[in-house]
Design an enzyme around this catalytic site. Structure first.
Site, PDB file in Angstrom:
ATOM      1  N   LYS A  94      -8.465  -7.969   4.527  1.00 16.75           N
ATOM      2  CA  LYS A  94      -7.518  -8.141   5.976  1.00 16.75           C
ATOM      3  C   LYS A  94      -8.393  -8.806   6.946  1.00 16.75           C
ATOM      4  O   LYS A  94      -7.791  -9.561   7.424  1.00 16.75           O
ATOM      5  CB  LYS A  94      -7.340  -6.760   6.236  1.00 16.75           C
ATOM      6  CG  LYS A  94      -6.347  -5.712   5.613  1.00 16.75           C
ATOM      7  CD  LYS A  94      -6.204  -4.428   6.332  1.00 16.75           C
ATOM      8  CE  LYS A  94      -5.531  -3.426   5.343  1.00 16.75           C
ATOM      9  NZ  LYS A  94      -5.396  -2.239   6.060  1.00 16.75           N
ATOM     10  N   GLU A 105      -7.560   4.034  -4.858  1.00 13.57           N
ATOM     11  CA  GLU A 105      -8.108   3.965  -3.596  1.00 13.57           C
ATOM     12  C   GLU A 105      -9.076   5.459  -3.268  1.00 13.57           C
ATOM     13  O   GLU A 105      -9.931   5.281  -2.521  1.00 13.57           O
ATOM     14  CB  GLU A 105      -6.750   4.139  -2.588  1.00 13.57           C
ATOM     15  CG  GLU A 105      -6.535   2.856  -1.875  1.00 13.57           C
ATOM     16  CD  GLU A 105      -5.638   2.728  -0.769  1.00 13.57           C
ATOM     17  OE1 GLU A 105      -5.284   1.803  -0.364  1.00 13.57           O
ATOM     18  OE2 GLU A 105      -5.158   3.995  -0.443  1.00 13.57           O
TER      19      GLU A 105
HETATM   20  O1  F6P Z   1       0.962   3.046   6.688  1.00 12.10           O
HETATM   21  P1  F6P Z   1       0.175   1.830   6.905  1.00 12.10           P
HETATM   22  O2  F6P Z   1      -0.791   2.279   7.976  1.00 12.10           O
HETATM   23  O3  F6P Z   1       0.755   0.645   7.142  1.00 12.10           O
HETATM   24  O4  F6P Z   1      -0.737   1.583   5.722  1.00 12.10           O
HETATM   25  C1  F6P Z   1      -0.306   1.341   4.394  1.00 12.10           C
HETATM   26  C2  F6P Z   1      -1.450   1.473   3.287  1.00 12.10           C
HETATM   27  O5  F6P Z   1      -2.305   0.540   3.531  1.00 12.10           O
HETATM   28  C3  F6P Z   1      -3.617   0.936   3.399  1.00 12.10           C
HETATM   29  O6  F6P Z   1      -4.212   1.665   4.626  1.00 12.10           O
HETATM   30  C4  F6P Z   1      -4.565   0.365   2.855  1.00 12.10           C
HETATM   31  O7  F6P Z   1      -4.664  -0.983   3.448  1.00 12.10           O
HETATM   32  C5  F6P Z   1      -3.243   2.043   2.373  1.00 12.10           C
HETATM   33  O8  F6P Z   1      -4.315   3.066   2.353  1.00 12.10           O
HETATM   34  C6  F6P Z   1      -1.775   2.695   3.078  1.00 12.10           C
HETATM   35  O9  F6P Z   1      -1.240   3.582   2.137  1.00 12.10           O
END
Ligand code: F6P
Length: 443
Positions: free
Chosen positions: A419, A284
């Site tokens: 998403k 990432e």
């Molecule tokens: O803690 P959240 O907001 O549920 O996100 C979980 C994961 O999803 C992401 O935002 C990617 O969609 C990651 O960077 C993050 O670790």
């Protein structure tokens, strides 16, 4: 030293001149990090987190973990990405991947990390009829995988234990002030823990995100933080001997020579989830702007029997970074066998760890001969202290490596694309415009 970089196998791949040539860029990256003026500098809270963490919350985490261990048979942790990998990685590295099966007391299961109904049904089966608690973890508070699993498990908890008792068994780790999860938690009176604003998901394992499940597993979180704090002292100093920066430099030198894949490897299966954590951290952070090293992983010798052929003789696109755990959590003495029927007496009268080490040494030499650069990260053992140390080593290396690559190592804009499409295909309000277009493409 609990973590040390060993570059002795790299001499035919990287010259001293190349290290010297990239060093001014390392210096620039270091200065950007310290001055907090590089890309993504809003997310540098991890840099001093092992020292500057919220001590009051740390005490609450320990108290919550003690309560969970006292009143629950199962803790189910709902989260994905940075809100999942670090906690599970530390628990399995320190306690072993079979800790649930081998130890009496609290079992810890992770969910909300996929949309598989089979997986969630299995988690439900593991919780049903048990005294269970839930730790729901989401920085945004809106992640679909986590929210869906949490909705289902919360319903089960309320059905089995009643709403009042359920509310005492739900622990929410989320943003300090905003988001659906925070609102819900406040309305229901659930204990809440904070994902700091300036700490991104993949850098959050040493915040409440990782610490509550890790402490609930019975791991010494003081030792974990101390390891990270000691690593912080060491790796925050600009020097050609800073192993974290040197590792970042090596990655970029090799990348610029066409080695676009890094395989993180360990000869301890308990490191499997640490490999996954590393993949998110580096993937990432660096995979953007059509650039980046692809982070892959192997557990050896297991994967020598699946990936070994490719690494030895396939496309020369990779280098290997081996996490060399000097002392396994347990050893096993190999007794000689009368008659030597299996022909294995050449292994006898020594510990199995010696055999594992010879496998590692033999593989390093074979792969070097095959044209694969080999980097070693030596770690004394997988104690909580050393795992904390290793985490900070990788954090610092990743931040520096991202700057050497000229990307913003602290954002992840690309994750939104799947998403958006998924929401449109599922008919989420607000995404109507895209639905027909995507459905036509799928026909
Ligand atoms: O803690 P959240 O907001 O549920 O996100 C979980 C994961 O999803 C992401 O935002 C990617 O969609 C990651 O960077 C993050 O670790």
């Amino acid at each position: 030293m609990s973590v040390a970089l060993n570059t002795k196998h790299l001499s035919s791949f990287i010259s001293e001149e190349e290290y010297a040539a990239i060093y001014p860029q390392v210096e620039a990256a270091h200065k950007q990090l310290e001055a907090k003026n590089g890309p993504g500098s809003d997310f540098l809270g991890w840099m001093t987190l092992p020292r500057d963490y919220d001590k009051e919350e740390f005490a609450r985490i320990k108290a919550a973990a003690a309560k969970i261990r006292e009143d629950s048979d199962v803790l189910v942790v709902a989260g994905i990405g940075g809100s999942y990998l670090g906690a599970r990685a530390v628990v399995e590295a320190v306690k072993g991947m079979y800790h649930n099966e081998l130890e009496d007391g609290l079992k810890i299961y992770f969910c909300g990390n996929s949309i598989s109904p089979t997986y969630l049904n299995n988690i439900i089966s593991l919780c049903k009829g048990k005294r269970f608690s839930i730790n729901v973890i989401s920085k945004s508070g809106t992640t679909t995988e986590t929210s869906l699993a949490f909705r289902v498990l919360r319903e089960l908890l309320e059905k089995e234990m009643g709403v009042e008792e359920a509310n005492k068994r739900i622990y929410a780790t989320t943003d300090r002030a905003k988001g659906t999860l925070k609102q819900l938690a406040d309305a229901q009176g659930w204990p809440t823990f904070v994902v700091p604003d300036d700490v991104g998901g993949r850098y959050s394992v040493l915040s409440a995100v990782g610490l509550l499940p890790i402490a609930a597993a019975g791991i010494d979180i003081d030792a974990l933080m101390q390891g990270a704090a000691d690593a912080m002292e060491r790796f925050s100093v600009l020097s050609p001997d800073n192993d974290a920066y040197k590792y970042a430099a090596i990655r970029n030198i090799l990348y610029r020579k066409g080695k676009a894949v890094e395989i993180l490897e360990c000869y301890e299966p308990d490191f499997t989830l640490m490999n996954e954590w590393y993949k998110q951290l580096f993937g990432e952070s660096e995979g953007k702007d059509n650039k980046g090293l692809f982070p892959a992983s192997c557990i050896f010798s297991t994967d020598l029997h699946s990936m070994g052929q490719f690494i030895q003789e396939g496309a020369r696109i990779m280098f290997e970074t081996i996490v060399d755990v000097k002392k396994p959590a347990q050893d096993l003495f190999i007794d000689p066998l009368e008659g030597n029927f299996d022909g294995l007496n050449f292994l006898a009268n020594q510990n199995m760890s010696v055999v594992n080490r010879k496998a590692m040494e033999g593989t390093i030499l074979a792969h070097t001969d095959g044209g694969v650069p080999e980097v070693l990260i030596e770690v004394d053992d997988l104690s909580a202290y050393n795992v904390g140390y290793l985490i900070y080593f990788f954090w610092r290396a990743c931040a520096c490596s991202g700057y050497l690559l000229s990307v913003n190592p602290f954002n992840q804009p690309g994750v939104e694309s799947y998403k958006k499409n998924m929401f449109a295909l599922l008919g989420k309000p607000g995404y109507e415009g895209l639905t027909a277009e995507l459905e036509a493409k799928l026909k």
